[in-house]
Design a protein around this motif. Structure first.
Motif, PDB file in Angstrom:
ATOM      1  N   CYS A   1       0.842  -1.193   0.000  1.00 29.12           N
ATOM      2  CA  CYS A   1       0.000   0.000   0.000  1.00 29.12           C
ATOM      3  C   CYS A   1       0.879   1.244   0.000  1.00 29.12           C
ATOM      4  O   CYS A   1       1.908   1.289   0.679  1.00 29.12           O
ATOM      5  CB  CYS A   1      -0.909  -0.019   1.227  1.00 29.12           C
TER       6      CYS A   1
ATOM      7  N   HIS B   1       0.257   3.954   1.408  1.00 29.61           N
ATOM      8  CA  HIS B   1       0.138   4.685   2.665  1.00 29.61           C
ATOM      9  C   HIS B   1       1.231   4.217   3.641  1.00 29.61           C
ATOM     10  O   HIS B   1       2.245   4.882   3.779  1.00 29.61           O
ATOM     11  CB  HIS B   1      -1.274   4.502   3.254  1.00 29.61           C
ATOM     12  N   LEU B   2       1.055   3.089   4.279  1.00 31.61           N
ATOM     13  CA  LEU B   2       2.045   2.601   5.254  1.00 31.61           C
ATOM     14  C   LEU B   2       2.483   1.181   4.927  1.00 31.61           C
ATOM     15  O   LEU B   2       2.874   0.432   5.819  1.00 31.61           O
ATOM     16  CB  LEU B   2       1.480   2.698   6.678  1.00 31.61           C
TER      17      LEU B   2
ATOM     18  N   ALA C   1       1.067  -1.651   3.993  1.00 29.94           N
ATOM     19  CA  ALA C   1       0.364  -2.900   4.311  1.00 29.94           C
ATOM     20  C   ALA C   1       0.407  -3.823   3.100  1.00 29.94           C
ATOM     21  O   ALA C   1       0.507  -3.370   1.952  1.00 29.94           O
ATOM     22  CB  ALA C   1      -1.083  -2.606   4.686  1.00 29.94           C
TER      23      ALA C   1
ATOM     24  N   CYS D   1      -7.355  -1.822   1.113  1.00 33.09           N
ATOM     25  CA  CYS D   1      -6.226  -2.095   1.998  1.00 33.09           C
ATOM     26  C   CYS D   1      -6.718  -2.664   3.326  1.00 33.09           C
ATOM     27  O   CYS D   1      -7.669  -2.140   3.921  1.00 33.09           O
ATOM     28  CB  CYS D   1      -5.432  -0.801   2.240  1.00 33.09           C
TER      29      CYS D   1
ATOM     30  N   TRP E   1      -5.386  -2.525   6.268  1.00 33.07           N
ATOM     31  CA  TRP E   1      -5.078  -1.763   7.485  1.00 33.07           C
ATOM     32  C   TRP E   1      -6.002  -0.563   7.670  1.00 33.07           C
ATOM     33  O   TRP E   1      -6.626  -0.415   8.705  1.00 33.07           O
ATOM     34  CB  TRP E   1      -3.624  -1.290   7.463  1.00 33.07           C
ATOM     35  N   HIS E   2      -6.071   0.339   6.710  1.00 31.22           N
ATOM     36  CA  HIS E   2      -6.817   1.579   6.918  1.00 31.22           C
ATOM     37  C   HIS E   2      -7.842   1.842   5.834  1.00 31.22           C
ATOM     38  O   HIS E   2      -8.356   2.955   5.719  1.00 31.22           O
ATOM     39  CB  HIS E   2      -5.853   2.770   7.024  1.00 31.22           C
TER      40      HIS E   2
ATOM     41  N   SER F   1      -7.868   2.154   2.513  1.00 30.57           N
ATOM     42  CA  SER F   1      -7.698   2.832   1.224  1.00 30.57           C
ATOM     43  C   SER F   1      -8.202   1.917   0.117  1.00 30.57           C
ATOM     44  O   SER F   1      -8.129   0.695   0.226  1.00 30.57           O
ATOM     45  CB  SER F   1      -6.224   3.156   0.957  1.00 30.57           C
TER      46      SER F   1
END
Ligand code: FES
Length: 116
Positions: free
Chosen positions: A40, A42-43, A45, A60, A62-63, A65
């Motif tokens: 991902c 973002h971070l 994942a 995603c 985790w969060h 997206s």
């Protein structure tokens, strides 16, 4: 072929399923097979642990997206609290216009799927 990555039996990639194969997250969005790079934006994942939403986007784990698997672009930025950060959604969407997820092509030979 050296540049191919074996995914596994085609029968295991049923609609709504996502799995990992090398550096790719490979999925079946209502019959359309796709392969995108699995980290991902973002971070980082692992998108191979993600899911596919009703619009065929990769979500995603985790969060939340969401990615358009055809373009590799984020269509909804990070959720689960991150959506409250002003500009974050727009930043990640713009980032993935410039730096979309990489895409591979899923091919089937006999009963086995590969990414090339
Ligand atoms: S790591 Fe994917 S949305 Fe945060």
């Amino acid at each position: 072929m050296a540049s191919e990555i074996e995914v596994g039996p085609a029968s295991e990639l049923t609609p709504g399923t996502v799995m990992g194969a090398g550096r790719y997250a490979v999925g079946n969005a209502d019959g359309e097979l796709f392969a995108v790079t699995r980290r991902c934006r973002h971070l980082y994942a692992d998108l191979a642990n993600g899911s596919i939403d009703e619009a065929g986007c990769l979500v995603c784990p985790w969060h939340g997206s969401r990615y358009d698997v055809q373009t590799g672009r984020m269509v909804l930025g990070p959720q689960r609290g991150f959506e409250k950060i002003p500009g974050l959604d727009a930043f990640y969407k713009a980032l993935t216009v410039v730096l979309p997820l990489g895409r591979g092509r899923v091919v089937q030979r006999d009963d086995t799927l590969y990414v090339e």
